[in-house]
Design an enzyme around this catalytic site. Structure first.
Site, PDB file in Angstrom:
ATOM      1  N   GLU A  50       0.824  -1.214   0.000  1.00 50.10           N
ATOM      2  CA  GLU A  50       0.000   0.000   0.000  1.00 50.10           C
ATOM      3  C   GLU A  50       0.858   1.263   0.000  1.00 50.10           C
ATOM      4  O   GLU A  50       0.534   2.230  -0.670  1.00 50.10           O
ATOM      5  CB  GLU A  50      -0.949   0.013   1.211  1.00 50.10           C
ATOM      6  N   ASN A  61      -7.913   9.180  -5.347  1.00 53.53           N
ATOM      7  CA  ASN A  61      -8.757   8.217  -6.065  1.00 53.53           C
ATOM      8  C   ASN A  61      -9.697   8.937  -7.023  1.00 53.53           C
ATOM      9  O   ASN A  61      -9.970  10.123  -6.858  1.00 53.53           O
ATOM     10  CB  ASN A  61      -9.577   7.399  -5.056  1.00 53.53           C
ATOM     11  N   ASP A  63     -12.813   8.793  -7.272  1.00 49.99           N
ATOM     12  CA  ASP A  63     -14.079   9.260  -6.680  1.00 49.99           C
ATOM     13  C   ASP A  63     -13.895  10.546  -5.861  1.00 49.99           C
ATOM     14  O   ASP A  63     -14.837  11.005  -5.214  1.00 49.99           O
ATOM     15  CB  ASP A  63     -14.714   8.164  -5.812  1.00 49.99           C
ATOM     16  N   SER A  65     -11.867  10.911  -3.294  1.00 50.10           N
ATOM     17  CA  SER A  65     -11.319  10.632  -1.966  1.00 50.10           C
ATOM     18  C   SER A  65      -9.799  10.455  -2.065  1.00 50.10           C
ATOM     19  O   SER A  65      -9.243  10.380  -3.164  1.00 50.10           O
ATOM     20  CB  SER A  65     -11.962   9.372  -1.384  1.00 50.10           C
ATOM     21  N   ASP A  67      -6.289   8.414  -0.128  1.00 56.27           N
ATOM     22  CA  ASP A  67      -5.788   7.388   0.791  1.00 56.27           C
ATOM     23  C   ASP A  67      -4.564   7.934   1.522  1.00 56.27           C
ATOM     24  O   ASP A  67      -3.708   8.569   0.904  1.00 56.27           O
ATOM     25  CB  ASP A  67      -5.391   6.125   0.019  1.00 56.27           C
ATOM     26  N   ASN A  74      -8.690   5.336   3.634  1.00 51.84           N
ATOM     27  CA  ASN A  74      -9.455   6.180   2.708  1.00 51.84           C
ATOM     28  C   ASN A  74     -10.339   7.223   3.399  1.00 51.84           C
ATOM     29  O   ASN A  74     -11.026   6.925   4.380  1.00 51.84           O
ATOM     30  CB  ASN A  74     -10.305   5.240   1.840  1.00 51.84           C
TER      31      ASN A  74
END
Ligand SMILES: *[C@@H]1O[C@H](CO)[C@@H](O)[C@H](O)[C@H]1NC(C)=O
Ligand SMILES: *[C@@H]1O[C@H](CO)[C@@H](O)[C@H](O)[C@H]1NC(C)=O
Length: 143
Positions: A50, A61, A63, A65, A67, A74
């Site tokens: 990650e 991301n 959408d 959002s 991370d 998230n």
């Protein structure tokens, strides 16, 4: 400009890339080994893929959002970054997930894994860790 340079220096000074075994020991001491059925090697593998063990990692991301941190948690569901819609289930500011001190990130990761999806919430875990022999992730760490 001076203020900007100062901020950049602070940001770099705060970045912290953990050594694999140091991370394994911290996670073990934080009760992550076997937490909700997830092995220590799974957590280390997850952090490797990650964030490459970097507490400063952020990724945006599609959408809207973002991370955050070593576990790439998230903002849509778990933390508040002040601009994307969030459930903020961990009850924290997303920037707390970037701290070199992992205590907030670990507490929030435990909250994530208690959800029905469990560790499957992490795409990198599914792609790189699920169903594999993960012994190399904690090998030689004395944990
Ligand atoms: C990390 O933060 C927690 C909570 O504030 C604190 O109890 C702990 O001592 C800190 N750990 C380190 C290694 O500084
Ligand atoms: C996993 O890999 C290690 C090191 O290569 C090996 O010793 C161990 O037997 C393997 N475990 C399984 C379940 O295959």
């Amino acid at each position: 400009m001076r203020a900007l340079v100062f901020l950049l220096v602070v940001a770099v000074a705060n970045a912290r890339v953990y050594d694999r075994c140091e991370l394994a020991r911290i996670l073990k001491n934080s009760g992550m080994d076997g937490y909700w059925g997830v092995s220590l090697a799974d957590w280390v593998c997850l952090a490797k893929w990650e964030s490459d063990y970097n507490t400063d990692a952020t990724n945006h991301n599609t959408d809207g959002s973002t991370d955050y941190g070593i576990f790439q948690i998230n903002s849509r569901w778990w933390c508040n970054n002040g601009y994307s819609r969030t459930s903020n289930a961990c009850g924290i500011s997303c920037s707390e997930l970037l701290s070199p001190n992992l205590s907030v990130a670990i507490r929030c990761a435990k909250r994530v894994v208690r959800d029905p999806n469990g560790i499957r919430a992490w795409v990198a875990w599914r792609l790189h860790c699920q169903g594999r022999n993960l012994s190399s992730y904690i090998a030689g760490c004395g944990v």
